[in-house]
Design a protein around this motif. Structure first.
Motif, short mmCIF file in Angstrom:
data_model
loop_
_atom_site.label_atom_id
_atom_site.label_comp_id
_atom_site.label_asym_id
_atom_site.label_seq_id
_atom_site.Cartn_x
_atom_site.Cartn_y
_atom_site.Cartn_z
N GLU A 167 0.84 -1.19 0.00
CA GLU A 167 0.00 0.00 0.00
C GLU A 167 0.88 1.25 0.00
O GLU A 167 2.09 1.17 -0.18
N SER A 168 0.29 2.42 0.22
CA SER A 168 1.04 3.67 0.11
C SER A 168 2.17 3.75 1.12
O SER A 168 3.27 4.20 0.81
N SER A 169 1.91 3.31 2.36
CA SER A 169 2.93 3.33 3.41
C SER A 169 3.00 1.96 4.07
O SER A 169 1.95 1.37 4.38
N PRO A 170 4.19 1.43 4.31
CA PRO A 170 4.32 0.16 5.02
C PRO A 170 3.72 0.26 6.43
O PRO A 170 3.89 1.28 7.12
N HIS A 171 3.03 -0.79 6.87
CA HIS A 171 2.43 -0.79 8.19
C HIS A 171 2.17 -2.22 8.65
O HIS A 171 2.29 -3.17 7.87
N ILE A 172 1.82 -2.35 9.92
CA ILE A 172 1.61 -3.66 10.55
C ILE A 172 0.18 -3.75 11.05
O ILE A 172 -0.33 -2.79 11.64
N HIS A 173 -0.46 -4.91 10.85
CA HIS A 173 -1.75 -5.23 11.48
C HIS A 173 -1.51 -6.32 12.52
O HIS A 173 -0.96 -7.38 12.19
N ALA A 174 -1.91 -6.07 13.73
CA ALA A 174 -1.76 -7.07 14.80
C ALA A 174 -3.12 -7.32 15.43
O ALA A 174 -3.82 -6.37 15.80
N LEU A 175 -3.50 -8.59 15.54
CA LEU A 175 -4.76 -8.97 16.19
C LEU A 175 -4.40 -9.67 17.50
O LEU A 175 -3.71 -10.70 17.50
N ILE A 176 -4.85 -9.10 18.63
CA ILE A 176 -4.41 -9.57 19.94
C ILE A 176 -5.62 -9.76 20.85
O ILE A 176 -6.56 -8.95 20.84
N VAL A 177 -5.60 -10.84 21.64
CA VAL A 177 -6.65 -11.09 22.62
C VAL A 177 -6.17 -10.56 23.98
O VAL A 177 -5.13 -11.00 24.49
N PRO A 178 -6.91 -9.59 24.58
CA PRO A 178 -6.51 -9.09 25.90
C PRO A 178 -6.92 -10.09 26.99
O PRO A 178 -8.08 -10.47 27.08
N VAL A 179 -5.96 -10.52 27.78
CA VAL A 179 -6.21 -11.57 28.77
C VAL A 179 -5.88 -11.04 30.17
O VAL A 179 -4.87 -10.36 30.37
N GLY A 180 -6.76 -11.36 31.13
CA GLY A 180 -6.53 -11.02 32.54
C GLY A 180 -6.91 -12.19 33.42
O GLY A 180 -7.27 -13.27 32.93
N GLN A 181 -6.83 -11.99 34.72
CA GLN A 181 -7.17 -13.05 35.69
C GLN A 181 -8.38 -12.65 36.51
O GLN A 181 -8.50 -11.49 36.94
N ARG A 182 -9.27 -13.60 36.70
CA ARG A 182 -10.43 -13.36 37.56
C ARG A 182 -9.97 -13.20 39.00
O ARG A 182 -9.10 -13.95 39.46
N SER A 183 -10.57 -12.24 39.69
CA SER A 183 -10.11 -11.93 41.05
C SER A 183 -10.35 -13.08 42.03
O SER A 183 -9.55 -13.31 42.93
N LYS A 184 -11.46 -13.81 41.85
CA LYS A 184 -11.78 -14.87 42.81
C LYS A 184 -11.08 -16.18 42.47
O LYS A 184 -10.41 -16.77 43.32
N SER A 185 -11.22 -16.64 41.25
CA SER A 185 -10.67 -17.95 40.88
C SER A 185 -9.23 -17.88 40.42
O SER A 185 -8.51 -18.88 40.44
N GLY A 186 -8.77 -16.70 39.98
CA GLY A 186 -7.42 -16.57 39.46
C GLY A 186 -7.26 -17.17 38.08
O GLY A 186 -6.14 -17.26 37.55
N ARG A 187 -8.36 -17.58 37.46
CA ARG A 187 -8.32 -18.21 36.16
C ARG A 187 -8.17 -17.15 35.05
O ARG A 187 -8.74 -16.08 35.14
N GLU A 188 -7.38 -17.49 34.03
CA GLU A 188 -7.21 -16.59 32.89
C GLU A 188 -8.49 -16.51 32.08
O GLU A 188 -9.16 -17.53 31.88
N CYS A 189 -8.81 -15.33 31.60
CA CYS A 189 -10.01 -15.14 30.79
C CYS A 189 -9.82 -13.92 29.90
O CYS A 189 -8.90 -13.13 30.09
N VAL A 190 -10.69 -13.77 28.92
CA VAL A 190 -10.67 -12.59 28.06
C VAL A 190 -11.14 -11.40 28.89
O VAL A 190 -12.24 -11.42 29.44
N MET A 191 -10.30 -10.38 28.97
CA MET A 191 -10.63 -9.24 29.84
C MET A 191 -10.02 -7.96 29.27
O MET A 191 -8.82 -7.70 29.42
N TRP A 192 -10.84 -7.19 28.59
CA TRP A 192 -10.39 -5.93 27.99
C TRP A 192 -9.86 -4.96 29.04
O TRP A 192 -8.83 -4.31 28.86
N SER A 193 -10.57 -4.87 30.17
CA SER A 193 -10.21 -3.89 31.19
C SER A 193 -8.85 -4.18 31.82
O SER A 193 -8.19 -3.28 32.33
N ALA A 194 -8.41 -5.45 31.78
CA ALA A 194 -7.11 -5.80 32.39
C ALA A 194 -5.95 -5.16 31.64
O ALA A 194 -4.91 -4.88 32.22
N LYS A 195 -6.12 -4.91 30.35
CA LYS A 195 -5.05 -4.35 29.54
C LYS A 195 -5.28 -2.91 29.11
O LYS A 195 -4.32 -2.18 28.83
#
Length: 513
Positions: A167-195
């Motif tokens: 294209e006109s200018s070189p660039h990067i597309h990155a697709l990333i899943v934001p992951v955090g830990q639940r406060s009670k179980s400590g289990r990893e989960c999808v969590m936008w607010s964590a990142k």
């Protein structure tokens, strides 16, 4: 230091990621598709440079673009499934964010230099750039950005990392899943607010820190200065029409979210009221001897626990409602501001000395003296008026220029809308033709039964092959790709029926299951 050579980073929250978006990132297109995309004057896809595109794989190494067997949206769905991702119901007014869509770039000339060095690049549409070779510097820059993302979000959560040099200018597309830990179980989960934070303020703070971190760890190595904050500046990366559309869409989504949260709050309040009424009922039952003390205490403990949970949820929803109301208010102001092109005249401060008579009145020749003084005063007064007039004339010219620019922009948008309207009209005619064909075929009982049999098989996921090159054959134009990851049930069933119709009405009919 050249302050114009800056890095660029854009991040957008994603509630879904469709096949079309994935195909664009991985360039899973044929020549016809590329030509259709290039009909849009804002697009510039150079077919002779597409071979230079690449991506960084999970191993952190450079690979050809689209080398992975599984497509981008399939890999995203698999990672979300690993994390136990469960979106809201399809008819829900609000949906949580499940991915972050990044675009990394920088100064046009500098990124072209990193990609192609001193080689000559012709950026005209249709130009032949087949002589170009990719330089190692752009690969190293992409690796460094990849490593930066991996440190912040985890390598396993980088679903795709594509580098576009076509294209006109070189660039990067990155697709990333934001992951955090639940406060009670400590289990990893999808969590936008964590990142990216829980509020717009936190989000802004995190973005500023991200820009600084990206400069310190990556941009400074390549002569790319930290990007400026867009706060307080008239910066827009979209056309006027698209910008207003985006703001209006965001405002509607925020309005829906507010209504949804208000409904949730009313429901929680009703549940709490019902719990309190239930407490009164068991108090009366205990007093009348209808239940024992042990049973009373057990029921009371359960009800109080539920009320406490409802209270916590109510406080959480109330905080979210307050944040959404603030967001909606700001978006409403932004929409109104974007639609307005009128700028107020400035209040100019003009420094001048009032005309004064400095000579004494002579004993003789008074008439001539008065005439001379009047000429001097008139000259000074005229100079002052012209100075003020010039200031406001420049303001008026600025207003006219802005109005003309917006008129031209609106005309361009009108032309674009006409084109879109024509495309939609053509699509509508095609759909109407397909509908008429379908109705005509459904009149014939044998054909009707065949269409529904094939459609049912497709819906249930059973393999279908049609003789004379149809259905599953690799050379067929009627290839079936199954259900798409982001496709709703009703849309999928309708697509199955239309595909079955196309299969059955082929010149050489015949099918087997």
């Amino acid at each position: 230091m050249n302050t114009d050579i800056k890095q660029a980073m854009h991040v957008e929250a994603g509630k879904s990621f469709g096949t079309a978006e994935a195909n664009e990132n991985e360039r899973r297109w044929n020549d016809d598709k590329i030509d259709r995309k290039n009909q849009d004057p804002t697009n510039h896809y150079d077919k002779t440079r597409m071979k230079l595109n690449f991506e960084i794989g999970p191993d952190g190494k450079v690979h050809p673009l689209g080398y992975q067997e599984k497509s981008l949206e399939v890999r995203l769905q698999e990672r979300l499934a690993e994390l136990g991702w469960k979106p809201f119901k399809p008819d829900s007014k609000i949906q949580p964010n499940c991915c972050a869509k990044f675009i990394f770039g920088g100064n046009h000339d500098r990124t072209l230099e990193m990609a192609f060095g001193t080689q000559t690049v012709n950026l005209d549409k249709g130009a032949d750039n087949s002589h170009l070779q990719r330089c190692p510097e752009i690969e190293q820059w992409a690796k460094d950005v990849y490593d930066w993302c991996a440190r912040r979000y985890g390598q396993e959560n980088i679903i795709g990392f594509q580098v576009h040099l076509d294209e006109s200018s070189p660039h990067i597309h990155a697709l990333i899943v934001p992951v955090g830990q639940r406060s009670k179980s400590g289990r990893e989960c999808v969590m936008w607010s964590a990142k990216f934070g829980k509020t717009r303020y936190e989000y802004g703070q995190i973005l500023r820190e991200m820009h600084t971190s990206l400069y310190d760890e990556v941009g400074s190595k390549y002569g790319l200065e930290r990007g400026d904050s867009i706060e307080g500046r008239n910066v827009s990366h979209l056309s006027k029409r698209d910008y207003i559309r985006k703001l209006s869409k965001d405002a509607k989504q925020a309005e829906k979210a507010v209504k949804g949260l208000q409904t949730m709050i009313r429901k929680l309040e009703r549940e709490m009221l019902a719990g309190r009424n239930r407490l009164k009922e068991i108090d009366e039952a205990l007093a009348s001897g209808k239940i024992t003390l042990d049973r009373y205490e057990a029921q009371k403990a359960d009800i109080q626990k539920l009320i406490t949970e409802y209270q916590e949820k109510l406080e959480d929803k109330s905080n979210k409602l307050h944040a959404k109301e603030d967001e909606l208010e700001q978006l409403t102001k932004d929409v109104a501001k974007a639609r307005s092109v009128i700028q107020p005249f400035r209040n100019h401060k003009v420094d001048f000395t009032p005309p004064q008579i400095t000579e004494k009145v002579p004993l003789f020749g008074t008439d001539k003296w008065i005439e001379r003084q009047n000429r001097l005063i008139a000259k000074q007064f005229t100079e002052i008026v012209r100075k003020v007039e010039s200031l406001y004339r420049n303001d008026a010219a600025r207003q006219v220029e802005a109005a003309q620019y917006n008129a031209l922009a609106d005309y361009g948008e009108l032309y674009q809308l006409r084109r879109e309207n024509k495309i939609l009209s053509d699509t509508n005619e095609n759909m109407e033709s397909e509908l008429n064909t379908l109705l005509g075929q459904l009149v014939i009982p044998s054909v009707r039964n065949m269409i529904f049999t094939v459609a049912d098989a497709l819906i249930s996921g059973q393999p279908i092959s049609v003789s004379s090159g149809g259905g599953g054959n690799s050379d067929s134009d009627l290839r079936w790709d199954g259900r798409r990851p982001d496709e709703e049930e009703e849309v999928y069933r309708r697509r199955c029926l239309l595909h079955a119709l196309r299969l059955v009405i082929m010149p050489r009919k015949g099918y087997k299951r």
